[in-house]
Design a protein around this motif. Structure first.
Motif, mmCIF file in Angstrom:
data_model
loop_
_atom_site.group_PDB
_atom_site.id
_atom_site.type_symbol
_atom_site.label_atom_id
_atom_site.label_comp_id
_atom_site.label_asym_id
_atom_site.label_seq_id
_atom_site.Cartn_x
_atom_site.Cartn_y
_atom_site.Cartn_z
ATOM 1 N N ASN A 1 -21.716 -12.414 -8.656
ATOM 2 C CA ASN A 1 -20.606 -12.632 -9.588
ATOM 3 C C ASN A 1 -20.943 -12.021 -10.943
ATOM 4 O O ASN A 1 -20.790 -12.634 -11.987
ATOM 5 N N GLU A 2 -21.405 -10.790 -10.936
ATOM 6 C CA GLU A 2 -21.775 -10.048 -12.144
ATOM 7 C C GLU A 2 -21.863 -8.573 -11.783
ATOM 8 O O GLU A 2 -21.975 -8.211 -10.611
ATOM 9 N N THR A 3 -21.838 -7.717 -12.803
ATOM 10 C CA THR A 3 -22.186 -6.314 -12.604
ATOM 11 C C THR A 3 -23.578 -6.125 -13.174
ATOM 12 O O THR A 3 -23.814 -6.362 -14.361
ATOM 13 N N ARG B 1 -30.418 -6.139 -14.424
ATOM 14 C CA ARG B 1 -29.292 -6.286 -15.350
ATOM 15 C C ARG B 1 -29.736 -5.878 -16.742
ATOM 16 O O ARG B 1 -30.935 -5.755 -17.023
ATOM 17 N N THR C 1 -17.091 -9.466 -11.777
ATOM 18 C CA THR C 1 -16.884 -10.823 -12.262
ATOM 19 C C THR C 1 -15.482 -11.269 -11.896
ATOM 20 O O THR C 1 -14.493 -10.662 -12.310
ATOM 21 N N ASN D 1 -24.248 -15.592 -7.052
ATOM 22 C CA ASN D 1 -25.697 -15.433 -6.945
ATOM 23 C C ASN D 1 -26.351 -16.701 -6.408
ATOM 24 O O ASN D 1 -26.090 -17.804 -6.882
#
Length: 364
Positions: free
Chosen positions: A7-9, A30, A328, A356
């Protein structure tokens, strides 16, 4: 399980367990200063799967060279021990260009461990076949098909269907019933910038030249710098802008050299030079990885799939389940893949966004 990049880039890293075979897809970091903060957290994986280390995996597949998909490889390398690490043929060179800030010894250890796999050629890992397909995005970017007689899983990595100047669009496997699509969703909840418009680029360049002979562009990832050079030279070829010079910083030059090797487009000519050959009396563009202090060119394009392209991919392969990663999840946005998939396909496709550290049963 999404270890990172669920749930992120950033920090893309996904673990698959199929029968007695364990596969890791990507190993990225990240954007953070602290080592712990930027590296995927393996603890939930070890605790929930009951494994002692990454050495228990059977293979790693790297989708492409960008640091949010490869940056954790140096820290994972010791634990991976003899685990086979696969990538496309172009990706080792692209990684070398992308990770230019790492020590040469460390780079060499990664470069030597990668097993180049030609597109469309199967490799057998235990009872699974792994095949890479062109994903667009940057030279060497690959979609990964993982299959046996019972299941077929397609991981897109970062992809786009439209052709760029330095790399053709994605090619997907045909004639297969895909059970699960693991799909990037960078622009799944917003409108993508999309393809480059050369006329808009030329207008911007001419405006910058009207304010001064020199302008600059800051580029921070492999592939984009070569695309910029190719686009500017194409504008010159079409007569849209003057025949300006392009000066490249050392790291950008390395990236362009690798991209020229693995693309069908010529990047270097008499007007593309090293930054140490800069001529303040000429008209031209400086491309570096850090701001050069001149009026800045904004390169308006995205090499990620738009929401519409994600839906078109879904329509072409009709998977039973889609797991969205590398994005997201958002609510109340004009575009939203999780809302639009049931609107378009009804209940025939089970779509969800990963988180995650949470396990997803691909058979349910």
């Amino acid at each position: 399980m999404a270890i990172g990049g669920g749930n992120e880039t950033g920090a893309s890293c996904y673990a698959l367990e199929i029968g007695d075979c364990k596969i890791l897809l990507d190993a990225g970091i990240r954007n953070a200063q602290d080592f712990i903060a930027k590296t995927p957290n393996l603890i939930p994986l070890f605790r929930k799967w009951g494994v002692d280390g990454l050495w228990e995996f059977d293979a790693v597949v790297i989708s492409h060279a960008h640091i949010d998909h490869t940056g954790a490889l140096p820290s994972f390398m010791h634990d991976l021990e003899d685990v086979k690490i696969f990538s496309s043929e172009a990706t080792p060179d692209m990684i070398y260009a992308q990770h230019g800030n790492l020590k040469n010894k460390l780079l060499a250890s990664i470069y030597d461990r990668l097993i180049p796999l030609p597109f469309f050629k199967k490799v057998r890992i235990k009872n699974l076949d792994i095949t890479l397909f062109p994903a667009g995005h940057i030279p060497g970017a690959a979609m990964t098909l993982i299959e046996n007689d019972d299941i077929k899983i397609l991981y897109t990595g970062d992809f786009c269907f439209f052709d760029q100047l330095t790399v053709k669009g994605a090619i997907i496997p045909e004639g297969l019933k895909i059970n699960t699509l693991i799909c990037e969703s960078t622009y799944g909840y917003s409108d993508s910038i999309g393809e480059l418009n050369l006329h808009s680029l030329a207008d911007q360049i001419n405006s910058l030249l009207a304010r001064g002979n020199i302008f600059s562009c800051t580029v921070r990832n492999s592939g984009k710098s070569a695309e910029i050079v190719a686009a500017v030279r194409k504008c010159v070829e079409l007569g849209l802008i003057p025949d300006i010079y392009i000066w490249l910083g050392d790291d950008v030059q390395n990236s362009c050299t690798v991209c020229e090797k693995w693309s069908a487009v010529k990047i270097f000519d008499d007007h593309v030079r090293k930054l140490n050959e800069f001529d303040n009396n000429a008209q031209g563009l400086i491309i570096t990885s850090k701001p050069a202090g001149f009026n800045e060119l904004v390169f308006n394009m995205s090499n990620h799939a738009s929401c519409s392209e994600i839906l078109n991919l879904t329509a072409k392969i009709r998977p039973e389940k889609i797991v969205f990663v590398h994005g997201t999840q958002m609510l109340n946005t004009p575009r939203n893949v999780l809302r639009e998939i049931p609107e378009r396909f009804g209940n025939s496709i089970n779509a969800l966004h990963s988180i995650n550290g949470e396990e997803i049963n691909l058979k349910e």
